[in-house]
Design an enzyme around this catalytic site. Structure first.
Site, mmCIF file in Angstrom:
data_model
loop_
_atom_site.group_PDB
_atom_site.id
_atom_site.type_symbol
_atom_site.label_atom_id
_atom_site.label_comp_id
_atom_site.label_asym_id
_atom_site.label_seq_id
_atom_site.Cartn_x
_atom_site.Cartn_y
_atom_site.Cartn_z
ATOM 1 N N GLU A 174 96.767 29.354 -86.487
ATOM 2 C CA GLU A 174 96.726 30.328 -85.201
ATOM 3 C C GLU A 174 95.237 30.387 -84.878
ATOM 4 O OE1 GLU A 174 98.300 34.476 -83.808
ATOM 5 O OE2 GLU A 174 97.906 34.238 -86.039
ATOM 6 N N LYS A 186 104.276 31.925 -78.749
ATOM 7 C CA LYS A 186 104.816 32.779 -79.596
ATOM 8 C C LYS A 186 105.715 33.799 -78.744
ATOM 9 C CE LYS A 186 102.744 36.543 -82.734
ATOM 10 N NZ LYS A 186 101.871 36.960 -83.214
ATOM 11 N N CYS A 239 101.956 33.767 -86.955
ATOM 12 C CA CYS A 239 101.539 34.578 -87.341
ATOM 13 C C CYS A 239 102.694 36.024 -88.157
ATOM 14 C CB CYS A 239 100.935 35.278 -86.557
ATOM 15 S SG CYS A 239 99.688 36.650 -87.401
#
Length: 535
Positions: free
Chosen positions: A269, A329, A386
């Site tokens: 990321e 995301k 994440c």
């Protein structure tokens, strides 16, 4: 079974020690058996009947746990947000404690220890589920299951996911508490029985089958941890240097293994916070990296739509064709990647203004299709960016959609050398077991790791170093019970948590009515005899 009423000071001490012991079970110290000890101390601390007092005790347990557990938040954003988040999460433990007080007031649970065990576990998991989805999308950090990555109990994630694994931990902890209570009564038979049941629960993980064999061949994967110039919130102020770090790491990888030998290269990321689809310099840099290894590269980048906001994107970049596919995301982190109620939040901390442009949620399943010339087919990979690794549904949906491996690109630079990265790695290991998929966690600064489908780490990196990893990952298509029925398991725990609280409260109300009626009947003849005669 009626528990002896403990002194108030005793309950306070037990709650605080229990919270600290539970934190020690997680990565950092990593003493996973202490999770059982922490649960046992909480059970003993909640021995008084008052729901209000027990809510306070649960809150103290929660503070003692969350303050050290998410200390990385203080490093990243300062003391006020860290303390506010710890208080909020501790409040959920207080809610659990109040719910337990109400649930056990029914006669069936109050007098039967064997019913207290599953009831305590159901309520705990129900509250874990609640705080994992609410408010602002929830905060699943610190679920008991994530303390068990090194334990035999972790295998239960394969059967029922994180909710079932957390329940197993609670059951073992309550058995330990019941053994302590039995010893206090000098009932050694009951104590030894409770200990044996607890040990059986822990050891039962050995009965859970875990298969690590490749079902559809293997995928040759490289991962690049490029490192960043600085630590903390300013680590990505030099975004082009971060990009060049990952390009350089990819070129080193090509020198080590040879161009064209890998099927896929993974970047973390924020590996390129400059979108190579719109910036010519970034495009040339990513092209150079992809062409060096002669393989597609999964690039972590940002997308800025013309309507405002930004997306956190995992972008698949082909050495000849450029961008092929992308995943955005789905679950941005509240107050870190976007700020709800910004004006109100600013009154508590001006750190919210560090998030100048709110992140937008993606609306597609975490799945990226990677063309493999060597295998002669498309290989679907699951992606959770994440913190998304902590969310059950996001990871499960990707595997259900066909993912044959799982990738967790992450950026841990803002958290320094705290335990955040290793806590996240523990979650990735549990996900590997839960879904029976080889998993790669790839970070800008570490810890990055390659994980087998049974949760074993075969390769890992150190924090704040530039490093690379190479592995042949087993491609698997079979679905575990947790993948197939995980949402059913979660909703079952949620529903049962409500049922046991309502049933306990209703049972207690019935007992109060019966007791009141009994007192009235007992007082009836005496009251009648005292009535004055009518003249």
């Amino acid at each position: 079974m009626l528990q002896p009423t403990p002194r108030r000071l005793t309950t306070v001490v037990a709650a605080i020690v229990g919270g600290l012991a539970t934190d020690a079970a997680f990565p950092g110290l990593g003493l996973w058996p202490l999770a059982f000890v922490g649960v046992a101390l909480l059970f003993l601390a909640l021995g008084r009947d008052s729901a209000r007092w027990n809510a306070l005790i649960g809150f103290l347990f929660g503070l003692a746990f969350f303050l050290p557990h998410i200390a990385w938040a203080e490093y990243a954003v300062g003391p006020v947000p860290w303390f506010a988040l710890s208080i909020a999460e501790a409040g959920f433990v207080g809610l659990f404690a109040a719910g337990w007080s109400w649930a056990r007031r029914g006669a069936a649970i109050r007098h039967r220890a064997h019913l207290q065990v599953p009831t305590f576990a159901i309520l705990w998991v129900g509250v874990e589920e609640l705080r994992s989805v609410w408010p602002f999308g929830g905060f699943p950090w610190g679920r008991l299951a994530f303390s068990q990555a090194d334990a035999v109990t972790a295998r239960w994630a394969w059967a029922g996911g994180v909710p079932l694994l957390s329940a197993v931990v609670v059951v073992a902890g309550v058995c330990l508490a019941l053994a302590v209570l039995a010893v206090r009564r000098l009932d050694l038979g009951t104590a030894s029985g409770a200990v044996l049941v607890g040990l059986a629960v822990v050891g039962s993980g050995l009965l859970v089958p875990l298969d690590t064999r490749a079902e559809e061949g293997t995928l040759a994967v490289g991962a690049v941890q490029g490192n960043v110039p600085n630590r903390g919130l300013d680590s990505f102020a030099q975004e082009r240097e971060v990009l060049e770090n990952h390009v350089a790491g990819t070129e080193r990888l090509a020198d080590e293994v040879g161009s064209g030998t890998l099927d896929l290269v993974l970047w973390p990321e924020n590996g390129s916070d400059v979108d190579p689809r719109v910036d010519e310099g970034a495009r040339r840099a990513v092209d150079r990296a992809a062409q060096a290894v002669d393989a597609p590269v999964l690039v972590g980048t940002l997308e800025y739509p013309s309507t405002g906001g930004r997306y956190n994107v995992a972008l698949l970049w082909d050495p000849q064709e450029g961008p092929l596919a992308a995943y955005a995301k789905q679950r941005p982190a509240a107050f870190a990647e976007y700020v709800p109620m910004r004006e109100i939040a600013r009154r508590f901390s001006d750190a919210v203004d560090r998030v100048r442009r709110d992140m937008l949620p993606g609306d597609e399943v975490g799945l990226v299709e990677v063309p493999s010339e060597r295998l002669g087919r498309i290989v679907p990979i699951g992606v959770g960016i994440c913190f998304e690794v902590a969310y059950d549904g996001i990871m499960r949906e990707g595997v259900r959609a066909g993912a044959e491996i799982v990738v967790v690109p992450t950026n841990n630079a803002t958290f320094g050398v705290t335990d955040e990265s290793t806590q996240q790695l523990a979650m990735s290991r549990i996900r590997a077991i839960e879904h029976g998929r080889a998993t790669v966690q790839v970070s800008t600064v570490g810890v990055s790791a390659v994980i087998t489908p049974n949760g074993r780490v075969t390769r890992s990196t150190d924090l704040f170093t530039a490093d690379t990893m190479v592995a042949d990952l087993a491609l698997r298509t079979g679905l575990t019970p947790a993948t197939r029925y995980g949402d059913v398991v979660a909703w079952t725990f949620r529903a049962l948590a409500v049922v046991v609280v309502v049933a306990g409260a209703a049972g207690a109300a019935r007992l109060r009515r019966e007791a009141s009626a009994g007192r009235q009947r007992a007082a009836g003849p005496r009251a009648t005899s005292r009535q004055p005669a009518v003249r």
